[in-house]
Design an enzyme around this catalytic site. Structure first.
Site, PDB file in Angstrom:
ATOM      1  N   ALA A  10       0.807  -1.225   0.000  1.00 25.24           N
ATOM      2  CA  ALA A  10       0.000   0.000   0.000  1.00 25.24           C
ATOM      3  C   ALA A  10       0.837   1.272   0.000  1.00 25.24           C
ATOM      4  O   ALA A  10       0.320   2.357  -0.264  1.00 25.24           O
ATOM      5  CB  ALA A  10      -0.928  -0.001   1.209  1.00 25.24           C
ATOM      6  N   ARG A  15      10.757   7.230  -1.220  1.00 32.56           N
ATOM      7  CA  ARG A  15      12.191   7.306  -1.519  1.00 32.56           C
ATOM      8  C   ARG A  15      12.501   7.108  -3.010  1.00 32.56           C
ATOM      9  O   ARG A  15      13.593   7.383  -3.468  1.00 32.56           O
ATOM     10  CB  ARG A  15      12.944   6.274  -0.663  1.00 32.56           C
ATOM     11  N   GLY A  79       1.547   2.696   8.356  1.00 28.37           N
ATOM     12  CA  GLY A  79       2.631   1.784   8.747  1.00 28.37           C
ATOM     13  C   GLY A  79       2.311   0.326   8.467  1.00 28.37           C
ATOM     14  O   GLY A  79       1.164  -0.045   8.203  1.00 28.37           O
ATOM     15  N   GLY A 140      15.799  -2.930   9.453  1.00 25.44           N
ATOM     16  CA  GLY A 140      15.623  -3.240  10.857  1.00 25.44           C
ATOM     17  C   GLY A 140      16.549  -4.387  11.227  1.00 25.44           C
ATOM     18  O   GLY A 140      16.851  -5.235  10.400  1.00 25.44           O
ATOM     19  N   TYR A 369      10.000  -0.093 -47.734  1.00 22.49           N
ATOM     20  CA  TYR A 369       8.907  -0.037 -46.763  1.00 22.49           C
ATOM     21  C   TYR A 369       7.789  -0.966 -47.199  1.00 22.49           C
ATOM     22  O   TYR A 369       7.219  -0.783 -48.283  1.00 22.49           O
ATOM     23  CB  TYR A 369       8.367   1.397 -46.608  1.00 22.49           C
ATOM     24  N   ASN A 389       0.663   2.724 -48.571  1.00 21.47           N
ATOM     25  CA  ASN A 389      -0.511   2.109 -47.954  1.00 21.47           C
ATOM     26  C   ASN A 389      -1.461   3.129 -47.362  1.00 21.47           C
ATOM     27  O   ASN A 389      -2.543   2.787 -46.927  1.00 21.47           O
ATOM     28  CB  ASN A 389      -0.069   1.110 -46.876  1.00 21.47           C
ATOM     29  N   ALA A 426      11.576  -1.549 -62.994  1.00 22.40           N
ATOM     30  CA  ALA A 426      12.217  -0.645 -62.029  1.00 22.40           C
ATOM     31  C   ALA A 426      11.709   0.779 -62.208  1.00 22.40           C
ATOM     32  O   ALA A 426      11.399   1.210 -63.319  1.00 22.40           O
ATOM     33  CB  ALA A 426      13.726  -0.682 -62.219  1.00 22.40           C
TER      34      ALA A 426
HETATM   35  C1  UD1 Z   1      10.510  -2.604   6.619  1.00 21.04           C
HETATM   36  C2  UD1 Z   1      10.735  -3.040   8.070  1.00 21.04           C
HETATM   37  C3  UD1 Z   1      12.245  -3.209   8.310  1.00 21.04           C
HETATM   38  C4  UD1 Z   1      12.787  -4.213   7.322  1.00 21.04           C
HETATM   39  C5  UD1 Z   1      12.455  -3.819   5.877  1.00 21.04           C
HETATM   40  C6  UD1 Z   1      12.831  -4.926   4.936  1.00 21.04           C
HETATM   41  C7  UD1 Z   1       8.925  -1.956   9.337  1.00 21.04           C
HETATM   42  C8  UD1 Z   1       8.566  -0.874  10.271  1.00 21.04           C
HETATM   43  N1  UD1 Z   1      10.207  -2.029   8.977  1.00 21.04           N
HETATM   44  O1  UD1 Z   1      11.094  -1.334   6.465  1.00 21.04           O
HETATM   45  O2  UD1 Z   1      12.462  -3.690   9.619  1.00 21.04           O
HETATM   46  O3  UD1 Z   1      14.178  -4.329   7.486  1.00 21.04           O
HETATM   47  O4  UD1 Z   1      11.057  -3.578   5.730  1.00 21.04           O
HETATM   48  O5  UD1 Z   1      12.654  -4.584   3.582  1.00 21.04           O
HETATM   49  O6  UD1 Z   1       8.066  -2.732   8.966  1.00 21.04           O
HETATM   50  N2  UD1 Z   1       3.296  -0.748   3.447  1.00 21.04           N
HETATM   51  C9  UD1 Z   1       1.930  -0.840   3.491  1.00 21.04           C
HETATM   52  N3  UD1 Z   1       1.235   0.029   4.284  1.00 21.04           N
HETATM   53  C10 UD1 Z   1       1.861   0.971   5.042  1.00 21.04           C
HETATM   54  C11 UD1 Z   1       3.280   1.046   5.002  1.00 21.04           C
HETATM   55  C12 UD1 Z   1       3.966   0.156   4.202  1.00 21.04           C
HETATM   56  O7  UD1 Z   1       1.306  -1.668   2.825  1.00 21.04           O
HETATM   57  O8  UD1 Z   1       1.160   1.720   5.724  1.00 21.04           O
HETATM   58  C13 UD1 Z   1       4.036  -1.688   2.571  1.00 21.04           C
HETATM   59  C14 UD1 Z   1       4.925  -0.984   1.567  1.00 21.04           C
HETATM   60  O9  UD1 Z   1       4.209  -0.743   0.346  1.00 21.04           O
HETATM   61  C15 UD1 Z   1       6.054  -1.978   1.364  1.00 21.04           C
HETATM   62  C16 UD1 Z   1       6.114  -2.749   2.677  1.00 21.04           C
HETATM   63  O10 UD1 Z   1       4.890  -2.462   3.357  1.00 21.04           O
HETATM   64  O11 UD1 Z   1       5.776  -2.865   0.302  1.00 21.04           O
HETATM   65  C17 UD1 Z   1       7.300  -2.295   3.556  1.00 21.04           C
HETATM   66  O12 UD1 Z   1       7.190  -0.899   3.796  1.00 21.04           O
HETATM   67  P1  UD1 Z   1       8.471   0.061   3.715  1.00 21.04           P
HETATM   68  O13 UD1 Z   1       8.017   1.417   4.021  1.00 21.04           O
HETATM   69  O14 UD1 Z   1       9.217  -0.164   2.457  1.00 21.04           O
HETATM   70  O15 UD1 Z   1       9.311  -0.494   4.951  1.00 21.04           O
HETATM   71  P2  UD1 Z   1      10.894  -0.392   5.168  1.00 21.04           P
HETATM   72  O16 UD1 Z   1      11.249   0.981   5.569  1.00 21.04           O
HETATM   73  O17 UD1 Z   1      11.609  -0.980   4.019  1.00 21.04           O
HETATM   74 CA    CA Z   2      11.011  -1.510   1.947  1.00 22.02          CA
END
Ligand code: UD1
Ligand code: CA
Length: 463
Positions: A10, A15, A79, A140, A369, A389, A426
């Site tokens: 989602a 970034r 999140g 993480g 062509y 054509n 030709a």
């Molecule tokens: C996350 C982990 C981190 C891990 C890393 C690995 C958390 C807080 N951290 O960080 O520990 O090392 O992945 O790649 O989870 N997403 C949602 N809804 C949201 C937020 C995110 O569906 O509200 C989805 C994003 O689209 C993505 C995935 O969750 O596909 C991970 O989110 P992202 O923000 O990329 O987490 P990282 O900072 O990479």
């Molecule tokens: Ca990620």
């Protein structure tokens, strides 16, 4: 045991600094999310795969509709923990939940199965897939209770690491297995007291441990499988890795790829044994190439089918077309969509085709062509021939029979039929049908003025 897979997809992907949602960015010619769904679909049927979407949800859903997975809408992205909270009603009926990330696309189905089996063996409430990559920055980190023990105490996000924790190399891949009962018993205890003010799914490790549940970690065999793509540069690293994997797989099947680091081969491309792919070739989309072919440098072939023994010389562009056995294309040919180049046919230097069908052994070797045209077998199209054509409003077709000879620099004004065995002189402009075995001349007669040139030169000198 009922198992569901949930894919978190989602997020916006801030970034990346891109207008396109992150999970629709492509590596190996396919969207990140499509790779993840493909691996998941080897573990459970698509109706047990739930994809959490939010940012540009309609666009993501439309792009993945054909996969048959289910979608859960997380309208506000608060999140990774919040993503799981949102999906609670959808996945509750399942005993176990595997959580994958839409931006971790190289994960293999074998690893998902290993995670599932380890999780069940360990009777854990939560199992974290981990890895020890060269550079753990940004991920993480996983705090094991004791070195060598499978049990985990917590996951600490990069931004919250203490100076000593900076040395931990084991990262959280963002891929987990959960027992749904303890997960949903505690998931509402998550809080947003962290650097991003989000609900972190990673905090579930500590929450479950504090509730007396077992949380364990499993290290992936290949760290590259669990690398995430948060920036374009990271994504292109994964793209390169995936394309090298594809090249290695093809080489194991008997294909020769000279300098695989220079070729761009999409994930689903198929190539038969004894075919040689020269440096700097791009093979894209659903392209299928037969055996004993040679694809020379700087050619780009997309969504096309090449039979056995086809040669594509340097610098050709071939799109949505079909090339039959033994045909010879190029150098510098542009074979545009819906062209069908017959067995042993030649399409040569600077020839452009579009919706053009060339029969067996027919040749168009130079500067031509051919658009909206059907050509029989054994026909020769001379240098510089053009099918006209388009009349400025509509497209019209040209039909050319078997064994026809079209002389150089002729224009064939469609709609037009040239019968079997006919000759076109030709330099003709042909506007009327040419019957079988006829000769058609469509040009003005030549006038020759003897001595004119020397007369002109002398006249010039006097002035
Ligand atoms: C996350 C982990 C981190 C891990 C890393 C690995 C958390 C807080 N951290 O960080 O520990 O090392 O992945 O790649 O989870 N997403 C949602 N809804 C949201 C937020 C995110 O569906 O509200 C989805 C994003 O689209 C993505 C995935 O969750 O596909 C991970 O989110 P992202 O923000 O990329 O987490 P990282 O900072 O990479
Ligand atoms: Ca990620």
């Amino acid at each position: 045991m009922k198992l569901a897979i949930l894919i978190m997809a989602a997020g916006k992907g801030t970034r990346l600094k891109s207008k396109r949602p992150k999970v629709l960015h492509e590596i190996g010619g396919k969207a990140l999310l499509r790779h993840v769904i493909a691996s998941a679909a080897q573990v459970v049927p698509p109706q047990d795969i739930f994809v959490v979407i939010g940012h540009e949800a309609a666009r993501v859903e439309a792009a993945m509709k054909d996969t048959g997975v289910k979608f859960v809408h997380q309208t506000e992205q608060r999140g990774t923990g919040h993503a799981i909270q949102t999906a609670e009603a959808a996945v509750r009926g399942h005993d176990s939940l595997l959580v994958l990330s839409g931006d971790v696309p190289l994960l293999k189905s074998e690893t998902i199965l290993r995670l599932r089996d380890f999780h069940l063996e360990q009777r854990a409430a939560m199992t974290i897939l981990t890895a020890c990559p060269q550079d753990p920055t940004g991920y993480g980190r996983v705090l094991r209770k004791k070195a060598g023990s499978p049990e985990v105490a917590a996951i600490v996000e990069q931004k919250s690491l203490t100076p000593e924790q900076q040395n931990i190399r084991e990262i959280n891949s963002g891929i987990y297995a959960f027992q749904t009962a303890p997960l949903f018993a505690h998931i509402h205890e998550l809080t947003t007291g962290n650097a991003h003010g989000e609900y972190y799914l990673t905090d579930m490790a500590r929450l479950l441990v504090n509730a007396g549940e077992r949380v364990v970690a499993l290290e992936a065999a290949e760290p590259v499988e669990v690398l995430g793509a948060n920036t374009i540069a990271e994504m292109m690293d994964l793209d390169r890795e995936l394309r090298l994997q594809t090249a290695r797989k093809l080489m194991a099947q008997g294909v020769t790829i000279l300098r695989p680091d220079t070729t761009v081969i999409d994930t689903d491309v198929e190539i038969g044994p004894d075919t040689v792919i020269e440096p700097f070739v791009q093979l894209l989309g659903e392209t299928k190439i037969g055996e004993d072919c040679r694809i020379r440098s700087y050619s780009v072939i997309e969504n096309s089918i090449l039979a056995n023994h086809v040669t594509v010389r340097q610098g050709c562009v071939i799109t949505n077309s079909r090339i039959e056995r033994g045909a010879l294309i190029g150098p510098f040919s542009h074979v545009r969509p819906e062209s069908e180049i017959g067995e042993g046919a030649h399409v040569g230097n600077f020839v452009e085709t579009k919706k053009a069908k060339l029969g067996k052994g027919s040749k168009a070797n130079h500067l031509t062509y051919l658009g909206d045209v059907e050509i029989g077998s054994g026909t020769n199209i001379g240098a510089g021939v053009i099918t006209c054509n388009y009349d400025g409003v509509n497209k019209h077709r040209t039909l050319i029979g078997d064994g026809v000879f079209v002389g150089s620099d002729s224009t064939l004004v469609a709609p037009l039929t040239v019968g079997n065995g006919a000759y076109v002189a030709a330099g003709s402009c042909i506007t009327e049908n040419v019957p079988e075995d006829a000769l058609a001349l469509g040009r003005s007669r030549q006038t020759t003025k003897p001595g004119w040139a020397s007369f002109k030169r002398k006249a010039g000198k006097k002035e």
